[in-house]
Scaffold this motif. Sequence first.
Motif, PDB file in Angstrom:
ATOM      1  N   ARG A   1    -114.566  20.991  19.662  1.00  0.00           N
ATOM      2  CA  ARG A   1    -113.866  20.224  18.628  1.00  0.00           C
ATOM      3  C   ARG A   1    -113.566  18.789  19.068  1.00  0.00           C
ATOM      4  O   ARG A   1    -113.738  17.845  18.310  1.00  0.00           O
ATOM      5  CB  ARG A   1    -112.562  20.950  18.268  1.00  0.00           C
ATOM      6  N   LYS A   2    -113.110  18.622  20.330  1.00  0.00           N
ATOM      7  CA  LYS A   2    -112.679  17.285  20.754  1.00  0.00           C
ATOM      8  C   LYS A   2    -113.803  16.483  21.414  1.00  0.00           C
ATOM      9  O   LYS A   2    -113.559  15.404  21.933  1.00  0.00           O
ATOM     10  CB  LYS A   2    -111.520  17.421  21.742  1.00  0.00           C
TER      11      LYS A   2
ATOM     12  N   ARG B   1    -116.017  22.269  31.131  1.00  0.00           N
ATOM     13  CA  ARG B   1    -115.015  22.321  30.063  1.00  0.00           C
ATOM     14  C   ARG B   1    -114.015  21.164  30.087  1.00  0.00           C
ATOM     15  O   ARG B   1    -112.796  21.379  30.204  1.00  0.00           O
ATOM     16  CB  ARG B   1    -114.218  23.621  30.150  1.00  0.00           C
ATOM     17  N   PRO B   2    -114.499  19.933  30.009  1.00  0.00           N
ATOM     18  CA  PRO B   2    -113.569  18.799  29.964  1.00  0.00           C
ATOM     19  C   PRO B   2    -112.763  18.793  28.668  1.00  0.00           C
ATOM     20  O   PRO B   2    -113.220  19.323  27.646  1.00  0.00           O
ATOM     21  CB  PRO B   2    -114.510  17.596  29.998  1.00  0.00           C
ATOM     22  N   GLN B   3    -111.574  18.172  28.719  1.00  0.00           N
ATOM     23  CA  GLN B   3    -110.791  17.968  27.492  1.00  0.00           C
ATOM     24  C   GLN B   3    -111.477  16.931  26.612  1.00  0.00           C
ATOM     25  O   GLN B   3    -111.494  17.043  25.401  1.00  0.00           O
ATOM     26  CB  GLN B   3    -109.387  17.467  27.833  1.00  0.00           C
ATOM     27  N   LYS B   4    -111.993  15.876  27.280  1.00  0.00           N
ATOM     28  CA  LYS B   4    -112.659  14.791  26.544  1.00  0.00           C
ATOM     29  C   LYS B   4    -114.091  14.674  27.032  1.00  0.00           C
ATOM     30  O   LYS B   4    -114.334  14.725  28.249  1.00  0.00           O
ATOM     31  CB  LYS B   4    -111.962  13.442  26.824  1.00  0.00           C
ATOM     32  N   ALA B   5    -115.009  14.484  26.113  1.00  0.00           N
ATOM     33  CA  ALA B   5    -116.407  14.342  26.530  1.00  0.00           C
ATOM     34  C   ALA B   5    -117.192  13.513  25.536  1.00  0.00           C
ATOM     35  O   ALA B   5    -116.928  13.554  24.327  1.00  0.00           O
ATOM     36  CB  ALA B   5    -117.067  15.713  26.675  1.00  0.00           C
ATOM     37  N   LEU B   6    -118.144  12.753  26.064  1.00  0.00           N
ATOM     38  CA  LEU B   6    -119.148  12.077  25.246  1.00  0.00           C
ATOM     39  C   LEU B   6    -120.492  12.631  25.700  1.00  0.00           C
ATOM     40  O   LEU B   6    -120.897  12.422  26.850  1.00  0.00           O
ATOM     41  CB  LEU B   6    -119.089  10.563  25.477  1.00  0.00           C
ATOM     42  N   LEU B   7    -121.127  13.382  24.808  1.00  0.00           N
ATOM     43  CA  LEU B   7    -122.360  14.079  25.159  1.00  0.00           C
ATOM     44  C   LEU B   7    -123.499  13.494  24.332  1.00  0.00           C
ATOM     45  O   LEU B   7    -123.443  13.501  23.096  1.00  0.00           O
ATOM     46  CB  LEU B   7    -122.200  15.583  24.911  1.00  0.00           C
ATOM     47  N   ASN B   8    -124.491  13.005  25.040  1.00  0.00           N
ATOM     48  CA  ASN B   8    -125.565  12.268  24.372  1.00  0.00           C
ATOM     49  C   ASN B   8    -126.933  12.785  24.810  1.00  0.00           C
ATOM     50  O   ASN B   8    -127.110  13.241  25.942  1.00  0.00           O
ATOM     51  CB  ASN B   8    -125.460  10.782  24.760  1.00  0.00           C
ATOM     52  N   ASP B   9    -127.873  12.702  23.896  1.00  0.00           N
ATOM     53  CA  ASP B   9    -129.273  12.962  24.242  1.00  0.00           C
ATOM     54  C   ASP B   9    -130.111  12.242  23.195  1.00  0.00           C
ATOM     55  O   ASP B   9    -129.757  12.250  22.009  1.00  0.00           O
ATOM     56  CB  ASP B   9    -129.559  14.475  24.210  1.00  0.00           C
ATOM     57  N   SER B  10    -131.212  11.642  23.623  1.00  0.00           N
ATOM     58  CA  SER B  10    -132.019  10.896  22.649  1.00  0.00           C
ATOM     59  C   SER B  10    -132.756  11.827  21.682  1.00  0.00           C
ATOM     60  O   SER B  10    -133.320  11.355  20.697  1.00  0.00           O
ATOM     61  CB  SER B  10    -133.018   9.979  23.368  1.00  0.00           C
TER      62      SER B  10
END
Length: 273
Positions: A162-163, A56-65
């Motif tokens: 959301r964030k 549960r990070p405040q900020k995240a960049l979540l990626n998957d091809s």
Amino acid sequence: MVSELQVKHEVLNPPLKWAGGKRWLVPILHTMWKHYSGYRLVEPFVGGMAVALGLRPQKALLNDSNSHLMNFYFWLQKGLHADVNFKNDSCYYYSCRERFNQLILNGEADTKEAANLFYFMNRTGYNGLCRFNSKNQFNVPFGRYKSLNYPKDFLGYVPVLRKWHFSAVDFVDLYLQPNDFVYADPPYDVQFTRYSASDFKWNDQIRLAEWLACHKGPVVASNQATERVLALYQSLNFSITFLDAPRRISCNGDRKPAREILATRGINLNKLL
Ligand SMILES: C[S@@+](CC[C@H](N)C(=O)[O-])C[C@H]1O[C@@H](n2cnc3c(N)ncnc32)[C@H](O)[C@@H]1O
């Protein structure tokens, strides 16, 4: 550790079945993450999102091809209410699969309808697999489950997601900043089989390890403990921790338990574990 996480947050389970899910690893990752919780969490291979939902990070960049997976998360972020007819019936499943493949052909794979169908097929298709043929058509057969029981309302995910930012690119196209805590969970290296079902080849494992080694901030990578993975990460000055993974669905549907490694850089493990 898990109960400490549960006290702080309402638990949100990964909404999809996904090969290689790392929910079991969250308590171990949390011992590292808690020292960096002001950082942005970057997951280049987010898969079923078990780690981000656990930390549960405040900020995240979540990626998957996998762009279909990321389209589902895009709609989840907007408060998806799954509104396909969830019949546990083979003919119905194949008609949904046909419709999904038609949406891909029409260039409409980014729609809410495609997200709904993707969810339905993830829950009713064989083993939760996500597989496409050479024409980029989804080709997983019907799963033949005795009964199905899964959520349709995802409103609880909206404030959490959301964030967060989502993307669907090859990992190397992500732009990292020094204050990023990177957790990388690529498809496993399979050293001793001639045929690998995964498109992620040994060259990709090398390119990933080298890309991670260039990052200025903390990095954790998990992988199968094959000799060559071990040698690769050691040659790039990662610290290695061995783990015994629970039984799991691997990316090719195999359920054997695996010996795994955590390769870390920029994290003092003696202080944490
Ligand atoms: C082992 S799974 C990740 C599982 C995830 N940690 C979880 O808990 O569910 C690996 C993921 O890597 C993705 N992937 C494969 N090749 C990729 C690439 N070149 N760049 C980004 N993602 C890729 C696959 O689509 C798959 O979802």
